[in-house]
Design a protein around this motif. Sequence first.
Motif, PDB file in Angstrom:
ATOM      1  N   UNK A  41       1.078  13.800 -11.384  1.00 15.92           N
ATOM      2  CA  UNK A  41       0.639  14.034 -12.760  1.00 15.92           C
ATOM      3  C   UNK A  41       0.200  12.722 -13.398  1.00 15.92           C
ATOM      4  N   UNK A  42       0.888  11.626 -13.046  1.00 16.21           N
ATOM      5  CA  UNK A  42       0.483  10.337 -13.615  1.00 16.21           C
ATOM      6  C   UNK A  42      -0.956  10.018 -13.201  1.00 16.21           C
TER       7      UNK A  42
ATOM      8  N   UNK B 159       0.828  -1.202   0.000  1.00 19.77           N
ATOM      9  CA  UNK B 159       0.000   0.000   0.000  1.00 19.77           C
ATOM     10  C   UNK B 159       0.867   1.257   0.000  1.00 19.77           C
ATOM     11  N   UNK B 160       2.027   1.205   0.705  1.00 18.80           N
ATOM     12  CA  UNK B 160       2.914   2.367   0.657  1.00 18.80           C
ATOM     13  C   UNK B 160       3.407   2.587  -0.770  1.00 18.80           C
ATOM     14  N   UNK B 161       3.692   1.481  -1.462  1.00 19.09           N
ATOM     15  CA  UNK B 161       4.108   1.583  -2.860  1.00 19.09           C
ATOM     16  C   UNK B 161       3.010   2.186  -3.717  1.00 19.09           C
ATOM     17  N   UNK B 162       1.779   1.757  -3.441  1.00 19.10           N
ATOM     18  CA  UNK B 162       0.623   2.258  -4.189  1.00 19.10           C
ATOM     19  C   UNK B 162       0.471   3.762  -3.998  1.00 19.10           C
ATOM     20  N   UNK B 163       0.528   4.181  -2.719  1.00 20.00           N
ATOM     21  CA  UNK B 163       0.355   5.612  -2.433  1.00 20.00           C
ATOM     22  C   UNK B 163       1.517   6.404  -3.012  1.00 20.00           C
ATOM     23  N   UNK B 164       2.737   5.854  -2.864  1.00 22.46           N
ATOM     24  CA  UNK B 164       3.920   6.521  -3.400  1.00 22.46           C
ATOM     25  C   UNK B 164       3.805   6.684  -4.915  1.00 22.46           C
TER      26      UNK B 164
ATOM     27  N   UNK C  23       1.159   6.876  -6.631  1.00 21.84           N
ATOM     28  CA  UNK C  23       0.051   7.735  -7.042  1.00 21.84           C
ATOM     29  C   UNK C  23       0.246   9.184  -6.616  1.00 21.84           C
ATOM     30  N   UNK C  24       0.879   9.400  -5.443  1.00 26.72           N
ATOM     31  CA  UNK C  24       0.978  10.764  -4.916  1.00 26.72           C
ATOM     32  C   UNK C  24       2.380  11.111  -4.424  1.00 26.72           C
ATOM     33  N   UNK C  25       3.330  10.181  -4.497  1.00 22.02           N
ATOM     34  CA  UNK C  25       4.636  10.336  -3.850  1.00 22.02           C
ATOM     35  C   UNK C  25       5.390  11.603  -4.227  1.00 22.02           C
ATOM     36  N   UNK C  26       5.375  11.967  -5.477  1.00 27.09           N
ATOM     37  CA  UNK C  26       6.061  13.175  -5.894  1.00 27.09           C
ATOM     38  C   UNK C  26       5.271  13.816  -7.036  1.00 27.09           C
TER      39      UNK C  26
ATOM     40  N   UNK D  35      -4.667   3.171 -10.419  1.00 24.45           N
ATOM     41  CA  UNK D  35      -4.033   2.724 -11.652  1.00 24.45           C
ATOM     42  C   UNK D  35      -2.590   3.219 -11.709  1.00 24.45           C
ATOM     43  N   UNK D  36      -2.419   4.520 -11.353  1.00 22.54           N
ATOM     44  CA  UNK D  36      -1.086   5.125 -11.431  1.00 22.54           C
ATOM     45  C   UNK D  36      -0.126   4.479 -10.437  1.00 22.54           C
ATOM     46  N   UNK D  37      -0.674   4.112  -9.259  1.00 21.43           N
ATOM     47  CA  UNK D  37       0.214   3.579  -8.229  1.00 21.43           C
ATOM     48  C   UNK D  37       0.503   2.099  -8.345  1.00 21.43           C
TER      49      UNK D  37
END
Lengths: 392, 353
Positions: A69-70, A54-59, A61-64, A335-337
């Motif tokens: 933008x993705x 889930x951390x990977x997913x959030x990263x 999608x919103x990490x930077x 999808x992005x994450x």
Amino acid sequence: MSEASITATVSPRSPGLLRRLVGSAAVPLLAVFTAVVIGAIFIVLAGFDPREAYLGLIDGAFGDAGSMTRTLVKMTPLVFSGLAVAFAFKGGLFNIGAQGQLIIGSVTSAWVGFALQVDLGNPTLSAIVHITLSLLAGALGGALWGAIPGLLKAYTGAHEVITTIMFNFIASNLISWLLNAGSPGDGIPPGPLNDGNGVIARTPQIMETARLPVIFDPPGPQALHLGIFLAIIGALLILLLIARSTFGFELRMVGLNPSAARYSGISVKRITVMTMVIAGALAGLAGAMQTLGVNYRYEPNQSLGLGFDAITVALLGSNNPVGVLLAAFLFGAMDAGSTRMQFNSGVPSEIILVVQALILMFVAADQIVRAIYRIRGEGGIGQMLSTGWGQR
Amino acid sequence: MLSNMTTTASNNRTILTTAIGAVLAVAAAFAAASFAGPATVVAVINASIRGTVPIALGAMSGIFSERSAIVNIGIEGMMLIAAYVGFMLNVFLSGPNIPAFLQYEPVRLMVALAGGVFVGGLMGLLHALLSVRFKVDQIISGTVINTLALGLTGYLYLAGATTSGRLPPLIANPFDESAGVAYWIGEIIFNKGIITYLTVILIIAITIALFRTAWGLRTRAIGEHPRAADTLGVNVYRLQYFNLFISGCMAGLGGVFLTLEAVGSFERGMTSGRGFIALAVMIFGKWHPLGAAAGALLFGFATALQGQLQFFGINIPHQFIGMLPYLLTVIVLAGFVGRARPPAHDGVPYEVE
């Protein structure tokens, strides 16, 4: 459906809407939370670490800035295709054909994008004209593909669920012929829209002037193009059209009760065709977003499954344009994450589909959520978005 | 009374249409046999049957559900998950540490088949739980099932899982080529797996059950007017749960056919829209088992024809031939079938008072 709820849906201004929205925000949020927890159980059962996933997913999608933008770029076509399904639902039609309308739209926009040379002296002006024409081509292609099932429904009674499903398959065959790379050895010429590379089924690149302008380009592979703003504007326009226009009123009336609409003098045939034309145009625009903003050409599988995600997005957004925006954002983010999630934790990205299905389930069956978290309140009216196979 | 009479009338018309279709098909087969040779014709017919079975079973799934007033767009998902479970059970049971009697191929395949069908039934029960107990919009409930199935089977997919064996032909063709016509007819009738035969039996059985038994009368009643049925003492919810379980089993059998009888392996998303085509075929057949079966056959035939047209030396791009089944369905629907009338209460949740 009770009489009260019908009036509430029909009247353009339903009082207390905002209060209802705020008051009921807790349940959808808890629905997402519950779905995520169950997803975590699946992840643990398969021997992975849910925290890492889930951390990977959030990263992702919103990490930077690049991740965000993705998310927005992934969200853009989902808004349009979600609207295509939601709009048809409002008119009492189940448009399973967004997928077909979408790929036709992405190819027609690509065609105008690469075949047309727009040079008006001023590059900005040329771009404005060329982008507009390409977008129109996408909308027109999708509208045409939606219009056929609409006409068949209105004049022969052929059910739109069947015809739109069939037109999905017809579209993919048609596109496959238009784009096929041919096989010179066997004397098979390439398709009319193929770029002549001899191997890959794709169109030529579109002209510089037809590309949606990049408005933000952070480090990373995904630049943010204008599409997200077009999507938001599109959603608001559709909201206005449904809620404030005469056509929107007729549309909702036909959607709720075609017989009553007919007796009050509304041409159900005209509304049926128009509903499918507009729905098709919206799906076509979804395809155009991918072509003009991301791929700069049509490539096979660039919009795989987008038309079916559209159904989920529309339903999750209760067929309301603002709801569709929120649902598309959620799906775009997931999808992005998902790629980074899979890369970081090894969890197959398909777990996202499981979580999405569970979110839809818990949002729709809010009684379950209310029972788990002991939330009081009536709930569980089981809002009706569709009326079976809709008779008209 | 009146509705009973119209049902019988449309019933007869469906049977008549099916009969005319069958006669035309046989005539066409003979005409084609003299033109292209019996081997080609038999190949087309067998390919038609292979294409028809999963779609006909999916359509039966739809009929069980929609005759009970529950719209089922989850057929695709039910098929997919059953296809996966059937395949994985077969793989698992051929693995190590499994008792010998379960490893024995016929037992193993039957267990795999039953497991897949049962899980399909469970998905049907989930659909019932959501739409009967929680009154979730039935399109949403179906979409949940489709997405869940695509996600779960993709998530749990094991790359490279292979299995030994699939369902063998139940009865071998007793004739050899010297027998002439009898051999070719034998090639059509025999050399099929158990699910193919089961499908034919099921279609007939469902037709009889739906129109000639108390269960069928009750099911049609809750599809048309659940309040009336309820008043007369039919337990609407219980019947809906039961029928949705059977609905899931039917879709499951269609899915298991793909992995255990037709292909012998599982791929992600391998149902590739067959559940949706089944849905279309069910509407096409106007919610009648025989009509739906005829629709499935039409579709299966058009699919089979697309594979054979090239061999007839007809020189059009294969993509246009690929459109054939779908175009044909649309044309027949728009030109001849027209307005389909679903069960009156289809899609509307029922509230017991």
